[in-house]
Design a protein around this motif. Structure first.
Motif, PDB file in Angstrom:
ATOM      1  N   TYR A 120       5.099   2.175 -14.752  1.00 52.09           N
ATOM      2  CA  TYR A 120       4.860   1.659 -16.067  1.00 52.09           C
ATOM      3  C   TYR A 120       4.070   2.723 -16.753  1.00 52.09           C
ATOM      4  CZ  TYR A 120       6.287  -2.850 -15.112  1.00 52.09           C
ATOM      5  OH  TYR A 120       7.089  -3.911 -14.625  1.00 52.09           O
ATOM      6  N   THR A 121       3.042   3.612 -16.142  1.00 51.00           N
ATOM      7  CA  THR A 121       2.260   4.554 -16.630  1.00 51.00           C
ATOM      8  C   THR A 121       3.085   5.907 -16.943  1.00 51.00           C
ATOM      9  OG1 THR A 121       0.470   3.775 -15.645  1.00 51.00           O
ATOM     10  CG2 THR A 121       0.066   5.889 -16.322  1.00 51.00           C
ATOM     11  N   ASN A 122       3.767   6.194 -15.810  1.00 48.53           N
ATOM     12  CA  ASN A 122       4.594   7.479 -16.051  1.00 48.53           C
ATOM     13  C   ASN A 122       6.143   7.307 -16.489  1.00 48.53           C
ATOM     14  OD1 ASN A 122       2.460   9.413 -15.130  1.00 48.53           O
ATOM     15  ND2 ASN A 122       2.780   8.068 -13.108  1.00 48.53           N
ATOM     16  N   GLU A 123       6.392   6.031 -16.590  1.00 49.85           N
ATOM     17  CA  GLU A 123       7.798   5.599 -17.164  1.00 49.85           C
ATOM     18  C   GLU A 123       8.896   6.247 -15.975  1.00 49.85           C
ATOM     19  OE1 GLU A 123       7.927   6.730 -21.277  1.00 49.85           O
ATOM     20  OE2 GLU A 123       7.469   4.675 -21.791  1.00 49.85           O
ATOM     21  N   THR A 124       8.725   6.034 -14.841  1.00 50.66           N
ATOM     22  CA  THR A 124       9.476   6.585 -13.757  1.00 50.66           C
ATOM     23  C   THR A 124      10.062   5.349 -12.830  1.00 50.66           C
ATOM     24  OG1 THR A 124       7.991   7.198 -12.247  1.00 50.66           O
ATOM     25  CG2 THR A 124       8.545   8.940 -13.732  1.00 50.66           C
ATOM     26  N   LEU A 125      11.251   5.485 -12.513  1.00 53.88           N
ATOM     27  CA  LEU A 125      11.788   4.697 -11.334  1.00 53.88           C
ATOM     28  C   LEU A 125      11.595   5.203 -10.241  1.00 53.88           C
ATOM     29  CD1 LEU A 125      13.150   1.922 -11.052  1.00 53.88           C
ATOM     30  CD2 LEU A 125      15.559   3.054 -11.305  1.00 53.88           C
ATOM     31  N   ASP A 126      10.846   4.985  -9.458  1.00 58.26           N
ATOM     32  CA  ASP A 126      10.435   5.567  -7.919  1.00 58.26           C
ATOM     33  C   ASP A 126      11.099   4.636  -6.767  1.00 58.26           C
ATOM     34  OD1 ASP A 126       8.671   7.014  -9.441  1.00 58.26           O
ATOM     35  OD2 ASP A 126       7.169   5.703  -8.989  1.00 58.26           O
ATOM     36  N   LEU A 127      11.429   5.568  -5.741  1.00 60.16           N
ATOM     37  CA  LEU A 127      11.882   4.997  -4.392  1.00 60.16           C
ATOM     38  C   LEU A 127      10.902   5.276  -3.322  1.00 60.16           C
ATOM     39  CD1 LEU A 127      15.633   6.542  -4.533  1.00 60.16           C
ATOM     40  CD2 LEU A 127      14.928   4.256  -5.259  1.00 60.16           C
ATOM     41  N   TYR A 128      11.058   4.316  -2.442  1.00 60.68           N
ATOM     42  CA  TYR A 128      10.201   4.202  -1.257  1.00 60.68           C
ATOM     43  C   TYR A 128      11.078   4.072  -0.075  1.00 60.68           C
ATOM     44  CZ  TYR A 128       6.223   4.337  -4.694  1.00 60.68           C
ATOM     45  OH  TYR A 128       5.730   4.536  -5.662  1.00 60.68           O
ATOM     46  N   GLU A 129      10.562   4.756   1.089  1.00 61.89           N
ATOM     47  CA  GLU A 129      11.398   4.188   2.119  1.00 61.89           C
ATOM     48  C   GLU A 129      10.259   3.881   3.476  1.00 61.89           C
ATOM     49  OE1 GLU A 129      13.751   7.539   3.382  1.00 61.89           O
ATOM     50  OE2 GLU A 129      12.325   9.076   2.912  1.00 61.89           O
ATOM     51  N   ALA A 130      10.759   3.307   4.601  1.00 55.80           N
ATOM     52  CA  ALA A 130       9.946   3.453   5.582  1.00 55.80           C
ATOM     53  C   ALA A 130       9.829   4.646   6.459  1.00 55.80           C
ATOM     54  CB  ALA A 130      10.298   2.237   6.730  1.00 55.80           C
ATOM     55  N   GLY A 131       8.596   5.119   6.684  1.00 53.03           N
ATOM     56  CA  GLY A 131       8.368   6.476   7.255  1.00 53.03           C
ATOM     57  C   GLY A 131       8.198   6.530   8.660  1.00 53.03           C
ATOM     58  N   ALA A 132       8.204   7.361   9.428  1.00 53.30           N
ATOM     59  CA  ALA A 132       8.000   7.447  10.973  1.00 53.30           C
ATOM     60  C   ALA A 132       6.776   7.666  11.257  1.00 53.30           C
ATOM     61  CB  ALA A 132       8.799   8.704  11.559  1.00 53.30           C
ATOM     62  N   ASP A 133       5.955   7.891  10.113  1.00 46.58           N
ATOM     63  CA  ASP A 133       4.587   8.278  10.539  1.00 46.58           C
ATOM     64  C   ASP A 133       3.572   6.818  10.519  1.00 46.58           C
ATOM     65  OD1 ASP A 133       4.799   7.164   7.873  1.00 46.58           O
ATOM     66  OD2 ASP A 133       3.475   8.913   6.944  1.00 46.58           O
ATOM     67  N   GLY A 134       4.380   5.498  10.560  1.00 49.13           N
ATOM     68  CA  GLY A 134       3.712   4.434  10.674  1.00 49.13           C
ATOM     69  C   GLY A 134       3.025   3.923   9.156  1.00 49.13           C
ATOM     70  N   ALA A 135       3.343   4.764   8.222  1.00 45.94           N
ATOM     71  CA  ALA A 135       2.865   4.200   6.847  1.00 45.94           C
ATOM     72  C   ALA A 135       3.829   3.057   6.338  1.00 45.94           C
ATOM     73  CB  ALA A 135       2.714   5.293   5.958  1.00 45.94           C
ATOM     74  N   VAL A 136       3.097   2.254   5.470  1.00 43.97           N
ATOM     75  CA  VAL A 136       4.055   0.967   5.136  1.00 43.97           C
ATOM     76  C   VAL A 136       5.270   1.524   4.399  1.00 43.97           C
ATOM     77  CG1 VAL A 136       4.022  -0.820   3.790  1.00 43.97           C
ATOM     78  CG2 VAL A 136       2.081  -0.544   4.852  1.00 43.97           C
TER      79      VAL A 136
END
Length: 103
Positions: free
Chosen positions: A67-83
């Motif tokens: 909402y702050t930057n008015e962007t649509l962001d994509l997330y994926e599961a990473g191999a580094d163990g991060a959520v």
């Protein structure tokens, strides 16, 4: 990165009016390599966005509106163990269905 805005095949192109607010249902398609896609209220036919629900139609990706930057962001599961890690270098043709409420 630009987004292409369209109405999903099974949704009406008409905006609803709950009270004095509106809602719209659209699809947003990322083009080229990933960078957060600019998604302003006017791109959706609104003056402001009160709430936006984003569902990615691609397996393994999660979409979220910033909402702050008015962007649509994509997330994926990473191999580094991060959520979830932001970004997908192969985001071309990734489709996100959005329902936005606003004025």
């Amino acid at each position: 990165m630009a987004l292409t805005i369209a109405v999903p095949g099974n949704a009406s192109d008409m905006a609803g009016v709950p009270g004095n607010n509106k809602y719209v249902i659209k699809t947003c398609t990322f083009t080229g390599s990933y960078a957060a896609g600019s998604l302003t209220p006017t791109m959706l036919g609104l003056e402001s966005i009160h709430m936006l629900i984003a569902l990615c139609e691609s397996v393994g990706l999660v979409a979220q509106y910033d909402y702050t930057n008015e962007t649509l962001d994509l997330y994926e599961a990473g191999a580094d163990g991060a959520v979830l890690d932001e970004g997908n270098t192969a985001a071309g043709d990734v489709v996100v269905r959005v329902m936005a409420f606003g004025r």
